[in-house]
Design a protein around this motif. Structure first.
Motif, PDB file in Angstrom:
ATOM      1  N   GLY A  61       0.891  -1.088   0.061  1.00 47.78           N
ATOM      2  CA  GLY A  61      -0.010   0.083  -0.005  1.00 47.78           C
ATOM      3  C   GLY A  61       1.030   1.344   0.012  1.00 47.78           C
ATOM      4  O   GLY A  61       0.765   2.168  -0.864  1.00 47.78           O
ATOM      5  N   LEU A  65       2.476   1.596  -3.328  1.00 45.25           N
ATOM      6  CA  LEU A  65       1.720   2.256  -4.410  1.00 45.25           C
ATOM      7  C   LEU A  65       1.541   3.588  -4.093  1.00 45.25           C
ATOM      8  O   LEU A  65       1.496   4.457  -5.013  1.00 45.25           O
ATOM      9  CB  LEU A  65       0.315   1.178  -4.374  1.00 45.25           C
ATOM     10  N   MET A  70      -7.296   2.162  -6.512  1.00 48.10           N
ATOM     11  CA  MET A  70      -7.119   2.560  -4.962  1.00 48.10           C
ATOM     12  C   MET A  70      -8.197   3.582  -4.409  1.00 48.10           C
ATOM     13  O   MET A  70      -8.863   3.309  -3.328  1.00 48.10           O
ATOM     14  CB  MET A  70      -5.591   3.215  -4.721  1.00 48.10           C
ATOM     15  N   LEU A  95      -9.000  -3.582  -5.427  1.00 51.64           N
ATOM     16  CA  LEU A  95      -7.527  -4.217  -5.460  1.00 51.64           C
ATOM     17  C   LEU A  95      -6.922  -3.701  -6.587  1.00 51.64           C
ATOM     18  O   LEU A  95      -7.497  -3.731  -7.823  1.00 51.64           O
ATOM     19  CB  LEU A  95      -7.407  -5.639  -5.387  1.00 51.64           C
ATOM     20  N   VAL A 145       1.002  -4.610  -9.019  1.00 56.31           N
ATOM     21  CA  VAL A 145       1.610  -4.869  -7.471  1.00 56.31           C
ATOM     22  C   VAL A 145       2.888  -5.472  -7.437  1.00 56.31           C
ATOM     23  O   VAL A 145       3.930  -5.223  -6.769  1.00 56.31           O
ATOM     24  CB  VAL A 145       0.734  -5.279  -6.650  1.00 56.31           C
ATOM     25  N   GLY A 147       0.281  -6.436   3.873  1.00 52.62           N
ATOM     26  CA  GLY A 147      -0.764  -6.071   2.533  1.00 52.62           C
ATOM     27  C   GLY A 147      -0.425  -6.701   1.292  1.00 52.62           C
ATOM     28  O   GLY A 147      -0.950  -6.623   0.266  1.00 52.62           O
ATOM     29  N   GLN A 185      -1.527 -14.163  -6.042  1.00 55.16           N
ATOM     30  CA  GLN A 185      -0.228 -12.963  -5.362  1.00 55.16           C
ATOM     31  C   GLN A 185       0.718 -14.168  -4.426  1.00 55.16           C
ATOM     32  O   GLN A 185       1.796 -14.207  -4.709  1.00 55.16           O
ATOM     33  CB  GLN A 185      -0.911 -11.856  -4.583  1.00 55.16           C
ATOM     34  N   ARG A 215      -6.247   9.073   4.825  1.00 57.28           N
ATOM     35  CA  ARG A 215      -6.344   8.505   3.230  1.00 57.28           C
ATOM     36  C   ARG A 215      -7.549   8.466   2.885  1.00 57.28           C
ATOM     37  O   ARG A 215      -8.628   8.466   3.335  1.00 57.28           O
ATOM     38  CB  ARG A 215      -6.076   7.165   3.685  1.00 57.28           C
TER      39      ARG A 215
HETATM   40  P1  AMP Z   1      -3.073  -0.832   2.305  1.00 59.52           P
HETATM   41  O1  AMP Z   1      -2.377   0.357   2.728  1.00 59.52           O
HETATM   42  O2  AMP Z   1      -2.602  -2.365   2.340  1.00 59.52           O
HETATM   43  O3  AMP Z   1      -4.377  -0.850   3.009  1.00 59.52           O
HETATM   44  O4  AMP Z   1      -3.550  -0.821   0.599  1.00 59.52           O
HETATM   45  C1  AMP Z   1      -3.979   0.385   0.078  1.00 59.52           C
HETATM   46  C2  AMP Z   1      -4.779  -0.043  -1.188  1.00 59.52           C
HETATM   47  O5  AMP Z   1      -3.421  -0.254  -2.064  1.00 59.52           O
HETATM   48  C3  AMP Z   1      -5.409  -1.130  -1.283  1.00 59.52           C
HETATM   49  O6  AMP Z   1      -6.896  -0.698  -1.134  1.00 59.52           O
HETATM   50  C4  AMP Z   1      -5.357  -1.600  -2.727  1.00 59.52           C
HETATM   51  O7  AMP Z   1      -5.889  -0.665  -3.689  1.00 59.52           O
HETATM   52  C5  AMP Z   1      -3.882  -1.209  -3.071  1.00 59.52           C
HETATM   53  N1  AMP Z   1      -3.021  -2.461  -2.590  1.00 59.52           N
HETATM   54  C6  AMP Z   1      -2.059  -2.550  -1.824  1.00 59.52           C
HETATM   55  N2  AMP Z   1      -1.727  -4.017  -1.462  1.00 59.52           N
HETATM   56  C7  AMP Z   1      -2.103  -4.438  -2.554  1.00 59.52           C
HETATM   57  C8  AMP Z   1      -2.220  -5.874  -3.079  1.00 59.52           C
HETATM   58  N3  AMP Z   1      -1.248  -6.632  -2.762  1.00 59.52           N
HETATM   59  N4  AMP Z   1      -2.852  -6.042  -4.242  1.00 59.52           N
HETATM   60  C9  AMP Z   1      -3.745  -5.416  -4.878  1.00 59.52           C
HETATM   61  N5  AMP Z   1      -3.770  -4.176  -4.337  1.00 59.52           N
HETATM   62  C10 AMP Z   1      -3.133  -3.741  -3.414  1.00 59.52           C
END
Ligand code: AMP
Length: 214
Positions: free
Chosen positions: A32, A35, A53, A58, A64, A82, A89, A153
């Motif tokens: 996350g 990205l 996002m 996803l 990713v 994450g 994956q 966020r």
């Molecule tokens: P997080 O910070 O882990 O909550 O991730 C925030 C956003 O980044 C998620 O809602 C997805 O849109 C994207 N994201 C993060 N990790 C992944 C992953 N392993 N696969 C797909 N999308 C991801």
């Protein structure tokens, strides 16, 4: 130690991974965060990822994995936060010979998740995580560590949180099953505050480490 932290958004993956990085020297790899950095820098990958996002969806696996490979040094200890988010994956990790020792599933009640996420604030400069009630900064809106401005966020808004939880539920069952079958899965109750959960997590990791040595 090579660890995967699984858990719904708001389960505390980021906070616990930060603690493991500070106290155990593991590198904290959050897909996350990686990205969001691409989005902030407005790279081609970031522009594409942002479309998913902001809606709480996803990001496609190939994007990713591209960002993960650039940032993961599999020779040293790491904690993945994450990633993986689905079986495909998880298989990509194996195909790239990235082996993990332990997969931790953090268990938290929905009501707690919603309160944690809606109160979460993040430093725009150093990424430190705060909570308006549970872990407030000394000065409102300002990071204690670096003085950066705190922000919420885009995907921590309530309607997006619900979508993210729905997706997590759909994907996680299979994933938890996948690692259970490989005898890698351990559960940790993550309903309490971070320090408490960290203690439980360390106990589980130490116990697991001893078993692997024998
Ligand atoms: P997080 O910070 O882990 O909550 O991730 C925030 C956003 O980044 C998620 O809602 C997805 O849109 C994207 N994201 C993060 N990790 C992944 C992953 N392993 N696969 C797909 N999308 C991801």
């Amino acid at each position: 130690m090579r660890i995967i932290l699984l858990g719904a958004p708001g389960a505390g993956k980021g906070t616990l991974a930060e603690m493991l990085e500070e106290r155990k020297g593991l590198s904290h790899i959050s897909t996350g965060d990686l990205l969001r950095k691409e989005v902030k820098e407005n790279t081609a990958l970031g522009k594409e990822a942002r479309k998913f996002m902001d809606k709480g969806l996803l990001v496609p696996d190939a994007l990713v994995v591209e960002v993960l490979k650039k940032n993961l040094n599999s020779d040293s200890g790491f904690v993945l936060d994450g990633f993986p988010r689905n079986i495909n994956q998880a298989k990509m990790l194996e195909e790239n010979d990235i082996d993990v020792d332990t997969v931790i599933s953090l268990r938290v009640k929905d009501a707690i998740i919603i309160s944690r996420l809606s109160g979460r604030r993040i430093c725009s400069k150093c990424g430190k995580i705060y909570h308006l009630v549970n872990m407030p900064p000394k000065k409102e809106g300002v990071c204690d560590v670096c003085g950066g401005a705190l922000f919420q966020r885009e995907d921590d808004r309530e309607e997006v949180i619900k979508k993210r939880l729905e997706i997590y539920r759909k994907e996680s069952e299979e994933l938890i099953d996948y690692y259970a079958k490989r005898s890698k899965l351990k559960e940790v109750d993550a309903n309490a505050e971070a320090e408490d959960t960290y203690g439980k997590l360390i106990e589980v990791l130490e116990e697991d480490g001893k078993k692997r040595e024998n």
